[in-house]
Design a protein around this motif. Structure first.
Motif, PDB file in Angstrom:
ATOM      1  N   LEU A 135      32.256  76.477  10.554  1.00 40.88           N
ATOM      2  CA  LEU A 135      31.991  77.890  10.846  1.00 40.88           C
ATOM      3  C   LEU A 135      32.645  78.341  12.143  1.00 40.88           C
ATOM      4  N   GLU A 136      32.995  77.395  13.000  1.00 40.23           N
ATOM      5  CA  GLU A 136      33.644  77.759  14.270  1.00 40.23           C
ATOM      6  C   GLU A 136      35.015  78.381  14.034  1.00 40.23           C
ATOM      7  N   ASP A 137      35.582  78.172  12.851  1.00 43.28           N
ATOM      8  CA  ASP A 137      36.886  78.756  12.527  1.00 43.28           C
ATOM      9  C   ASP A 137      36.753  80.036  11.707  1.00 43.28           C
ATOM     10  N   ARG A 138      35.520  80.516  11.549  1.00 48.59           N
ATOM     11  CA  ARG A 138      35.279  81.707  10.725  1.00 48.59           C
ATOM     12  C   ARG A 138      34.410  82.731  11.450  1.00 48.59           C
ATOM     13  N   MET A 139      34.488  82.757  12.770  1.00 54.29           N
ATOM     14  CA  MET A 139      33.554  83.567  13.544  1.00 54.29           C
ATOM     15  C   MET A 139      33.674  85.064  13.282  1.00 54.29           C
ATOM     16  N   LYS A 140      34.808  85.511  12.780  1.00 55.41           N
ATOM     17  CA  LYS A 140      34.991  86.942  12.488  1.00 55.41           C
ATOM     18  C   LYS A 140      34.539  87.300  11.072  1.00 55.41           C
ATOM     19  N   HIS A 141      34.167  86.302  10.278  1.00 52.58           N
ATOM     20  CA  HIS A 141      33.789  86.545   8.886  1.00 52.58           C
ATOM     21  C   HIS A 141      32.369  87.110   8.797  1.00 52.58           C
ATOM     22  N   PRO A 142      32.125  88.046   7.879  1.00 56.29           N
ATOM     23  CA  PRO A 142      30.755  88.544   7.660  1.00 56.29           C
ATOM     24  C   PRO A 142      29.860  87.411   7.167  1.00 56.29           C
ATOM     25  N   VAL A 143      28.655  87.369   7.651  1.00 59.78           N
ATOM     26  CA  VAL A 143      27.722  86.315   7.273  1.00 59.78           C
ATOM     27  C   VAL A 143      27.420  86.348   5.776  1.00 59.78           C
ATOM     28  N   GLY A 144      27.462  87.543   5.186  1.00 58.32           N
ATOM     29  CA  GLY A 144      27.176  87.682   3.771  1.00 58.32           C
ATOM     30  C   GLY A 144      28.143  86.939   2.866  1.00 58.32           C
ATOM     31  N   LEU A 145      29.305  86.529   3.399  1.00 59.24           N
ATOM     32  CA  LEU A 145      30.286  85.794   2.605  1.00 59.24           C
ATOM     33  C   LEU A 145      30.072  84.288   2.648  1.00 59.24           C
ATOM     34  N   LEU A 146      29.126  83.829   3.436  1.00 57.44           N
ATOM     35  CA  LEU A 146      28.870  82.400   3.558  1.00 57.44           C
ATOM     36  C   LEU A 146      28.066  81.882   2.379  1.00 57.44           C
ATOM     37  N   SER A 147      28.172  80.594   2.133  1.00 52.92           N
ATOM     38  CA  SER A 147      27.338  79.961   1.112  1.00 52.92           C
ATOM     39  C   SER A 147      25.899  79.885   1.621  1.00 52.92           C
ATOM     40  N   GLY A 148      24.977  79.578   0.720  1.00 50.90           N
ATOM     41  CA  GLY A 148      23.577  79.483   1.120  1.00 50.90           C
ATOM     42  C   GLY A 148      23.354  78.433   2.193  1.00 50.90           C
ATOM     43  N   GLY A 149      23.994  77.273   2.041  1.00 53.02           N
ATOM     44  CA  GLY A 149      23.837  76.210   3.024  1.00 53.02           C
ATOM     45  C   GLY A 149      24.417  76.582   4.377  1.00 53.02           C
ATOM     46  N   GLN A 150      25.587  77.202   4.378  1.00 54.67           N
ATOM     47  CA  GLN A 150      26.196  77.641   5.633  1.00 54.67           C
ATOM     48  C   GLN A 150      25.311  78.668   6.329  1.00 54.67           C
ATOM     49  N   ARG A 151      24.745  79.549   5.523  1.00 54.65           N
ATOM     50  CA  ARG A 151      23.920  80.598   6.115  1.00 54.65           C
ATOM     51  C   ARG A 151      22.619  80.045   6.687  1.00 54.65           C
ATOM     52  N   GLN A 152      22.023  79.080   5.989  1.00 51.04           N
ATOM     53  CA  GLN A 152      20.799  78.481   6.529  1.00 51.04           C
ATOM     54  C   GLN A 152      21.093  77.699   7.805  1.00 51.04           C
ATOM     55  N   ALA A 153      22.223  77.011   7.855  1.00 47.05           N
ATOM     56  CA  ALA A 153      22.598  76.286   9.068  1.00 47.05           C
ATOM     57  C   ALA A 153      22.813  77.261  10.224  1.00 47.05           C
ATOM     58  N   LEU A 154      23.484  78.383   9.932  1.00 53.63           N
ATOM     59  CA  LEU A 154      23.701  79.395  10.964  1.00 53.63           C
ATOM     60  C   LEU A 154      22.379  80.002  11.418  1.00 53.63           C
ATOM     61  N   THR A 155      21.502  80.300  10.477  1.00 59.33           N
ATOM     62  CA  THR A 155      20.214  80.897  10.820  1.00 59.33           C
ATOM     63  C   THR A 155      19.381  79.938  11.653  1.00 59.33           C
ATOM     64  N   LEU A 156      19.468  78.644  11.351  1.00 60.25           N
ATOM     65  CA  LEU A 156      18.775  77.641  12.168  1.00 60.25           C
ATOM     66  C   LEU A 156      19.315  77.663  13.594  1.00 60.25           C
ATOM     67  N   LEU A 157      20.644  77.753  13.723  1.00 57.69           N
ATOM     68  CA  LEU A 157      21.248  77.826  15.056  1.00 57.69           C
ATOM     69  C   LEU A 157      20.777  79.084  15.787  1.00 57.69           C
ATOM     70  N   MET A 158      20.709  80.210  15.071  1.00 55.13           N
ATOM     71  CA  MET A 158      20.265  81.453  15.676  1.00 55.13           C
ATOM     72  C   MET A 158      18.812  81.363  16.133  1.00 55.13           C
ATOM     73  N   ALA A 159      17.958  80.759  15.286  1.00 53.45           N
ATOM     74  CA  ALA A 159      16.526  80.673  15.597  1.00 53.45           C
ATOM     75  C   ALA A 159      16.242  79.759  16.780  1.00 53.45           C
ATOM     76  N   THR A 160      17.188  78.866  17.073  1.00 55.70           N
ATOM     77  CA  THR A 160      16.976  77.912  18.165  1.00 55.70           C
ATOM     78  C   THR A 160      17.982  78.089  19.297  1.00 55.70           C
ATOM     79  N   TYR A 161      18.753  79.187  19.256  1.00 55.96           N
ATOM     80  CA  TYR A 161      19.788  79.419  20.282  1.00 55.96           C
ATOM     81  C   TYR A 161      19.159  79.382  21.673  1.00 55.96           C
ATOM     82  N   ASN A 162      18.089  80.149  21.833  1.00 58.41           N
ATOM     83  CA  ASN A 162      17.245  80.030  23.014  1.00 58.41           C
ATOM     84  C   ASN A 162      16.018  79.253  22.546  1.00 58.41           C
TER      85      ASN A 162
END
Length: 261
Positions: A135-162
């Motif tokens: 995902l580090e190579d797709r930072m400009k991509h809309p989140v809606g285009l990600l697969s379910g697994g990619q999106r859950q991984a990103l959401t986990l990162l967001m929920a634990t960023y702080n």
């Protein structure tokens, strides 16, 4: 760290649809605990997380988080201390916005999206690379285009960023295929362990419930009927859990997904 003191919740009180969802639940969660929660459909698992996160107010009892009584605190205010992921990969992020914009929101940084700095982007890229999903190579991509697994991984990162005081995971891998679910669970374990996050995780996979974290709780009909940790948990099998459920609840565990997991 988290204390639930005899919390109860009844929906539709006084109507034909009255449902006692939680009954005098008391639970003490120590700092750093990673607790798996299992139980059949309607056992009260998601209702318990909703009560903790403030989706509704409990009818009675108290909820103490890190020494502060949050029983009457709004969901919005609790969100500053409690991170949460849901079963639906579409929740927890803004699908029309880019990955970096979502991370900017999650970081709590101030300013317009147009002002995301080069330092911010380096930080986002570094954190995304830890997920191992490219995902580090797709930072400009809309989140809606990600697969379910990619999106859950990103959401986990967001929920634990702080790093939150408490992380609530509500069957966050249930909608994923087995291989992707295993990958997201590995990421979950890593994020929680590296940050020392206290976590409650609902899962339909009984094997995962015994392997992940340090404690397993079983719920039925709005009550906690079993709580195991330590050596006793390490020696417990899925078959043991099924037998215990039948003994304590007086019936077989009816959730086929759990039986097959």
């Amino acid at each position: 760290m988290l204390e639930l003191n005899k919390i109860s919740k009844t929906f539709g009180r006084g109507t034909v649809n009255e449902k006692k969802a939680l009954t005098d639940i008391s639970l003490k969660v120590n700092k750093g605990d990673f607790i798996s929660i299992i139980g059949s459909n309607g056992a009260g698992k998601s209702t318990l997380l909703n009560a903790i996160s403030g989706v509704f107010k409990v009818d009675s009892g108290s909820i103490i988080l890190d020494g502060t009584d949050i029983t009457s605190m709004s969901e919005h205010k609790r969100a500053a201390q409690i991170g949460r992921l849901f079963q639906d990969p579409m929740k927890g992020s803004a699908p029309s916005m880019s990955i970096e914009d979502n991370l900017y929101l999650a970081s709590g940084k101030r300013g317009w999206f147009a002002h995301i700095s080069a330092a911010d982007r380096r930080e986002f890229r570094e954190r995304l690379s830890m997920l191992g999903m490219g995902l580090e190579d797709r930072m400009k991509h809309p989140v809606g285009l990600l697969s379910g697994g990619q999106r859950q991984a990103l959401t986990l990162l967001m929920a634990t960023y702080n790093v939150p005081k408490l992380l609530l995971l509500d069957e966050h891998t249930a909608a994923l295929d087995p291989a992707t679910a295993e990958k997201v669970l590995d990421i979950t374990r890593t994020v929680i362990e590296e940050n020392g996050i206290t976590c409650l995780m609902i899962t339909h996979n009984m094997q995962s419930a015994l392997e992940l974290g340090n404690r397993t709780i079983m719920m039925n009909d709005g009550e906690i009927i079993y709580d195991v940790s330590g050596e006793k948990r390490r020696s417990t099998t899925v078959e043991d859990l099924l037998t215990l459920f039948k003994e304590k609840a007086g019936e077989k565990l009816s959730n086929d997904r759990m039986l097959l997991a």
